[in-house]
Design an enzyme around this catalytic site. Structure first.
Site, PDB file in Angstrom:
ATOM      1  N   GLY A 158       0.823  -1.205   0.000  1.00 33.62           N
ATOM      2  CA  GLY A 158       0.000   0.000   0.000  1.00 33.62           C
ATOM      3  C   GLY A 158       0.858   1.256   0.000  1.00 33.62           C
ATOM      4  O   GLY A 158       2.093   1.204   0.023  1.00 33.62           O
ATOM      5  N   GLY A 198      -0.304  -5.381   0.262  1.00 31.09           N
ATOM      6  CA  GLY A 198      -1.467  -5.226  -0.605  1.00 31.09           C
ATOM      7  C   GLY A 198      -1.337  -5.952  -1.916  1.00 31.09           C
ATOM      8  O   GLY A 198      -2.344  -6.320  -2.533  1.00 31.09           O
ATOM      9  N   GLU A 228       4.526  -6.660   7.437  1.00 27.34           N
ATOM     10  CA  GLU A 228       3.908  -5.647   8.297  1.00 27.34           C
ATOM     11  C   GLU A 228       4.540  -5.509   9.681  1.00 27.34           C
ATOM     12  O   GLU A 228       4.656  -4.398  10.218  1.00 27.34           O
ATOM     13  CB  GLU A 228       2.408  -5.931   8.428  1.00 27.34           C
ATOM     14  CG  GLU A 228       1.593  -5.633   7.184  1.00 27.34           C
ATOM     15  CD  GLU A 228       1.717  -6.701   6.104  1.00 27.34           C
ATOM     16  OE1 GLU A 228       1.232  -6.479   4.986  1.00 27.34           O
ATOM     17  OE2 GLU A 228       2.299  -7.776   6.386  1.00 27.34           O
ATOM     18  N   ASP A 238      -2.500  -7.846   6.908  1.00 25.91           N
ATOM     19  CA  ASP A 238      -3.901  -7.543   6.607  1.00 25.91           C
ATOM     20  C   ASP A 238      -4.227  -8.065   5.216  1.00 25.91           C
ATOM     21  O   ASP A 238      -3.649  -9.049   4.778  1.00 25.91           O
ATOM     22  CB  ASP A 238      -4.172  -6.040   6.763  1.00 25.91           C
ATOM     23  CG  ASP A 238      -3.432  -5.183   5.729  1.00 25.91           C
ATOM     24  OD1 ASP A 238      -2.381  -5.624   5.205  1.00 25.91           O
ATOM     25  OD2 ASP A 238      -3.892  -4.059   5.451  1.00 25.91           O
TER      26      ASP A 238
END
Length: 357
Positions: free
Chosen positions: A71, A131, A154, A162
């Site tokens: 992201g 992402g 992450e 996520d």
């Protein structure tokens, strides 16, 4: 404004016989995905799902470096800094942040990809992180190559996997998913195949012809012609000690078991984990273990949305991004860990993630 001129879309589409291609088009940032891109991908997928002329969708990244590096971390850092820097920040303020609005749509896209009614061929070539995993590894035809470097990194920035990453990793046997989530290790194409995170191995030099063949002869014929046997997975070869070490109940016990193994690889693993955010590690461990019992990806994404917003409110995320991406001093000053504070990451939000009927 994104790095691309308004005249050059950040997501390109191409028609190739019975296939349609989605091309992530921010090569300078390794095709980092932002809110606009997530919305565009969702709209195109919805359009093509109802088009009888479209038999397959192919996703790949522009440039030579990879599918997608994750992201827009710099934008997320702005929100994390503002929210965690104010002790009076609330869940409502986190929900109203640009990052939360992006994640709301991005996670819904991840779910839509997982149930897409047509062949969704994800070309996981080069760097595939965060992402990038979300828009590829939930597809029904996942292609890796000799250049693949896949990771859920992450915990290294005080965040938690996520985009459905905890759902994927929790289903990898022998502790290998826990290993990937807690170390942020880069996985090669062979590792992804062995872990069940990808389906077929296609040499990178064959990708142009493979993509062309999908539109002319169909997905199955293209795979039969261009896919090859994956090399041996170096990570899977270590599954015996990883399975034992990562079966421990807590992060500290996992680190102790890794050190007790005594090999160079196990000791390096212990050191790697110990350097990450203690809070992010504990929340990741619990997230992965809870995700293993979820009935659906949507159940996991609801939890991940809660956790992601609470990460915005916790100081480690802003500090981790600062150290790794902004200042690049690689010396984060993690907040003091509180076991009692972990529960708060999982509590329901005023407005939880929902999915279209």
């Amino acid at each position: 404004m994104s790095e691309q001129s308004v005249l050059v879309p950040s997501v390109l589409t191409e028609e190739n016989g019975s296939a349609r291609s989605l091309i992530l088009n921010r090569p300078k940032s390794i095709n980092a995905i932002d809110h606009e891109m997530a919305t565009e991908i969702a709209e195109r997928l919805d359009e093509w799902a109802g088009d009888d002329a479209v038999q397959a969708v192919v996703l790949y990244g522009a440039g030579e470096r990879g599918l997608c590096a994750g992201g827009d971390i710099v934008a997320i850092h702005r929100d994390a800094s503002a929210l965690s820097g104010n002790p009076d920040s609330t869940d409502i303020e986190a929900e109203n942040s640009p990052s939360a609005k992006f994640w709301f749509d991005e996670y819904r896209l991840n779910a839509a990809i997982s149930s897409y009614p047509k062949s969704y061929v994800a070309i996981m070539d080069g760097i595939v992180m965060g992402g990038g995993v979300g828009v590829s590894a939930h597809g029904n035809v996942r292609i890796v190559t000799d250049r693949t470097r896949l990771a859920m990194p992450e915990v290294g920035i005080g965040f938690v996997p996520d985009v459905g990453g905890t759902h994927l990793l929790s289903r990898v046997p022998d502790g290998l998913g826990l290993y990937a989530g807690l170390t942020a290790a880069h996985l090669r194409g062979a590792d992804a195949i062995a872990m069940g995170l990808a389906d077929h191995f296609v040499p990178s030099e064959s990708l142009p012809a493979f993509i062309e063949a999908i539109g002319t002869t169909g997905v199955d014929a293209a795979i039969a012609e261009y896919a090859t046997e994956a090399p041996e997975s170096e990570l899977a070869a270590q599954r015996e000690w990883i399975s034992e070490a990562f079966a421990a109940e807590t992060i500290s016990e996992i680190i102790e078991r890794c050190r007790a193994v005594g090999t160079e690889a196990a000791t390096k693993t212990a050191d790697t984990i110990a350097a990450k955010s203690p809070t992010a590690l504990a929340v990741t461990l619990r997230s992965l273990r809870e995700a293993a019992n979820d009935a659906t990806l949507e159940d996991t994404l609801v939890r991940e949305y809660r956790v992601s917003l609470r990460c915005l409110l916790h100081p480690d995320m802003a500090e981790g991004i600062r150290a790794q991406v902004i200042d690049k001093d690689r010396n984060p000053n993690w907040a003091e860990f509180s076991e009692a504070g972990v529960d708060a990451f999982f509590a329901p939000l005023p407005h939880d993630l929902t999915f279209p009927a």
